[in-house]
Scaffold this active site. Structure first.
Site, PDB file in Angstrom:
ATOM      1  N   HIS A 171       0.819  -1.215   0.000  1.00  0.00           N
ATOM      2  CA  HIS A 171       0.000   0.000   0.000  1.00  0.00           C
ATOM      3  C   HIS A 171       0.852   1.265   0.000  1.00  0.00           C
ATOM      4  O   HIS A 171       0.422   2.286  -0.507  1.00  0.00           O
ATOM      5  CB  HIS A 171      -0.980  -0.027   1.170  1.00  0.00           C
ATOM      6  CG  HIS A 171      -2.146  -0.909   0.887  1.00  0.00           C
ATOM      7  ND1 HIS A 171      -2.331  -2.122   1.486  1.00  0.00           N
ATOM      8  CD2 HIS A 171      -3.157  -0.786  -0.002  1.00  0.00           C
ATOM      9  CE1 HIS A 171      -3.411  -2.688   0.995  1.00  0.00           C
ATOM     10  NE2 HIS A 171      -3.930  -1.907   0.091  1.00  0.00           N
ATOM     11  N   CYS A 479      -7.852  -3.980 -11.687  1.00  0.00           N
ATOM     12  CA  CYS A 479      -7.485  -2.756 -10.971  1.00  0.00           C
ATOM     13  C   CYS A 479      -6.236  -2.919 -10.092  1.00  0.00           C
ATOM     14  O   CYS A 479      -5.876  -1.993  -9.371  1.00  0.00           O
ATOM     15  CB  CYS A 479      -8.649  -2.250 -10.137  1.00  0.00           C
ATOM     16  SG  CYS A 479      -9.091  -3.378  -8.804  1.00  0.00           S
TER      17      CYS A 479
HETATM   18  C1  PEP Z   1      -5.817  -5.548  -5.223  1.00  0.00           C
HETATM   19  O1  PEP Z   1      -5.759  -6.364  -4.313  1.00  0.00           O
HETATM   20  O2  PEP Z   1      -5.317  -5.724  -6.348  1.00  0.00           O
HETATM   21  C2  PEP Z   1      -6.495  -4.255  -5.012  1.00  0.00           C
HETATM   22  C3  PEP Z   1      -6.683  -3.419  -5.998  1.00  0.00           C
HETATM   23  O3  PEP Z   1      -6.873  -3.942  -3.735  1.00  0.00           O
HETATM   24  P1  PEP Z   1      -5.852  -3.399  -2.616  1.00  0.00           P
HETATM   25  O4  PEP Z   1      -4.551  -3.125  -3.276  1.00  0.00           O
HETATM   26  O5  PEP Z   1      -6.471  -2.183  -2.038  1.00  0.00           O
HETATM   27  O6  PEP Z   1      -5.806  -4.547  -1.663  1.00  0.00           O
END
Ligand code: PEP
Ligand code: MG
Length: 519
Positions: A171, A479
């Site tokens: 993140h 995504c």
């Molecule tokens: C993912 O897991 O690819 C996603 C887009 O969600 P996050 O990165 O917020 O876990």
């Protein structure tokens, strides 16, 4: 990890030191009292009096005679350090409240936990919100950056991020990409010895950091930055135009945006809507669960710049590396395999309902879709849909609001037909899908090579998901971070993907890459 459940400093206090230890407790209580007062005043001005009253109630608890006597007694009897005294006494109070039959009294247990956290933090000398006060041109150097650390980050002043833990899909990397600044992960503790005011050069392209660079290095770097900026400007000029492959196949390039700045950047870079709005920012680092009114107001402010665009709001995805202080979650040995995403929402229905009331209340004003995170079983989507239906009826809402599923666990791919059947759209989260498929932590840098191999490996899973979406005639986008990485655009399009959702700063580059592909 939650300060109330983790191990920290524990020592025996000699009888002659009791007075000194008691003073530490008293000073911490006074400091927390004055912080609560300040917070109360801010909340009164910016939110409402009702919310501010919570802090007034907390202030009063700190002045409670019985509590103060309890602390003193515990210290004299057990001869343990102030942190342990506070934890024990508050824990006893909170357990007593929690076991009451009366719901009103039960709620007080959370207040006790919250206060206890604040006092222990104060005793341990934790300084909060250092990231709020960053001077201009700052580079953050830290061991790890949690999503909750970054909520109050002064974004304007960050020029780069240098961390010991994390990786491309963590993140913190997503945050850096959102800011458009280089982030480097350097598995070397010595970075933590870098002193304040040291000059640093970060080369995000090569993953290199130069400490105290000489003039020659700075010169070389400046030329490189100039070249990069020129190329970026050229690409950005074209990014308002739609992206089509050489053969004229339209690919939608949406944005992953989570705050006002990212929304603006996404619009500037010509996004085809927002494919992933991570709502967590409105929840992390809150003292209490945000109210519907608070959520509505902040969502409006954020969504404002995308009024005419479609925005996919993902429901709260906490658990894993994102913990909320006001939800009491038993400490989990492996939080990424525990109460996360939709599981937590279905367990804490009040949080789900308040959130849906705020989101659905904005459906007439904005073009919103709802996305449910961390699905493994089809019934989880159906259960959320039930709550959506119930709230729509309550709000007498007639406008439709689509509900989609996030496909980011191998189980959701295995169950894809049944999930697609009860979803209006699908969104593939490759960050987690790789993590869970390859059995490799997304922040584990020493296993980074598995993440790259993982991107290749999961193409087969992506194909299966796209196939199911086509079968049920519903849209499907990708995504995760690989969608914004040029090297994976062609394999994704080959797997049948027609929609990508990427960090705002990546939109121009991904559109440009699509234009070069002939399938
Ligand atoms: C993912 O897991 O690819 C996603 C887009 O969600 P996050 O990165 O917020 O876990
Ligand atoms: Mg995810």
């Amino acid at each position: 990890r939650d300060i109330l459940t983790r191990d920290f400093l524990s020592y025996i206090v000699k009888e002659e030191e009791v007075e000194e230890e008691l003073k530490r407790i008293q000073d911490a209580l006074d400091q927390v009292h004055s912080e609560l007062h300040q917070t109360k005043e801010v909340v009164k001005k910016t939110v409402n009096k009702q919310n501010a009253d919570i802090f007034e109630a907390h202030k009063m608890i700190l002045k409670d005679e019985k509590l103060l006597m309890g602390l003193e007694k515990e210290l004299n009897r057990e001869l343990i350090n102030a942190e342990q005294v506070v934890r024990n006494v508050f824990r006893r109070w909170s357990n007593r409240f929690r076991s009451s039959e009366n719901e009103f009294i039960q709620d007080k247990a959370d207040d006790m936990d919250d206060l206890s956290r604040r006092i222990i933090r104060e005793l341990l000398g934790y300084k909060r919100n250092v990231l709020e006060q960053l001077p201009p041109n700052s580079i953050i150097v830290a061991k790890r950056l949690l999503p909750s650390d970054t909520v109050n980050l002064n974004r304007k002043n960050v020029q780069g991020i240098l961390l010991e833990e994390g990786g491309y899909n963590s993140h913190s990397a997503i945050l850096a990409r959102g800011l458009g600044v280089p982030a480097i992960y350097c598995q070397n503790e010595s970075i933590l010895n870098i002193k304040r005011k040291t000059a640093l050069l970060l080369d995000g392209e090569r993953g290199k950091v130069v400490v105290n660079p000489d003039k020659k290095e700075i010169g070389r770097f400046e030329t490189k930055v100039k070249k990069f900026k020129k190329q970026k400007d050229l690409t950005t000029q074209k990014s308002k135009q739609k992206a089509e492959t050489k053969k004229g196949k339209r690919i939608l390039v949406r944005a992953n945006a989570s705050n006002k700045e990212e929304f603006k950047e996404a619009i500037k870079n010509g996004c085809d809507g927002v494919g992933l709005f991570r709502i967590e920012g409105l929840y992390l680092e809150h003292k209490t669960a945000p109210s519907q009114e608070y959520l509505t107001r902040h969502l409006k402010q954020i969504l404002k710049s995308a009024r005419n665009k479609e925005v996919v709001i993902r429901l709260l995805d906490v658990g894993g590396d994102k913990q909320l202080s006001y939800i009491n979650i038993e400490e989990e040995r492996n939080p990424f395999l525990g109460l996360r995403g939709v599981r937590l929402l279905l367990k804490h229905k009040k949080i789900l309902r308040t959130q849906l009331q705020a989101i659905l209340g904005l459906v007439g004003e904005f073009n919103i879709k709802i996305l449910v995170p961390m699905i493994t079983l089809p019934k989880e989507v159906s259960e959320v849909r039930e709550v959506v239906k119930e709230i729509k009826e309550k709000l007498k809402l007639e406008t439709a609001c689509e509900v989609g599923s996030m496909i980011e666990t191998p189980a959701s791919v295995a169950n894809i037909d049944k999930i697609a059947e009860v979803s209006d759209f699908l969104s593939i989260g490759t960050n987690d899908l790789i993590q869970y498929t390859m059995a490799v932590g997304r922040e584990n840098m020493s296993m980074a090579q598995y993440y790259h191999e993982g991107a290749e490996t999961i193409m087969k899973l992506i194909k299966d998901v796209v196939h199911a979406a086509d079968k049920f005639s519903i849209p499907c986008s990708v995504c995760g971070e690989i969608a914004g990485d040029e090297q994976y655009v062609e394999p994704l399009l080959k797997a049948g993907v027609k929609e990508l959702s990427v960090s705002p700063s990546r939109i121009p580059f991904i559109k440009e890459k699509i234009r070069k592909i002939s399938l």
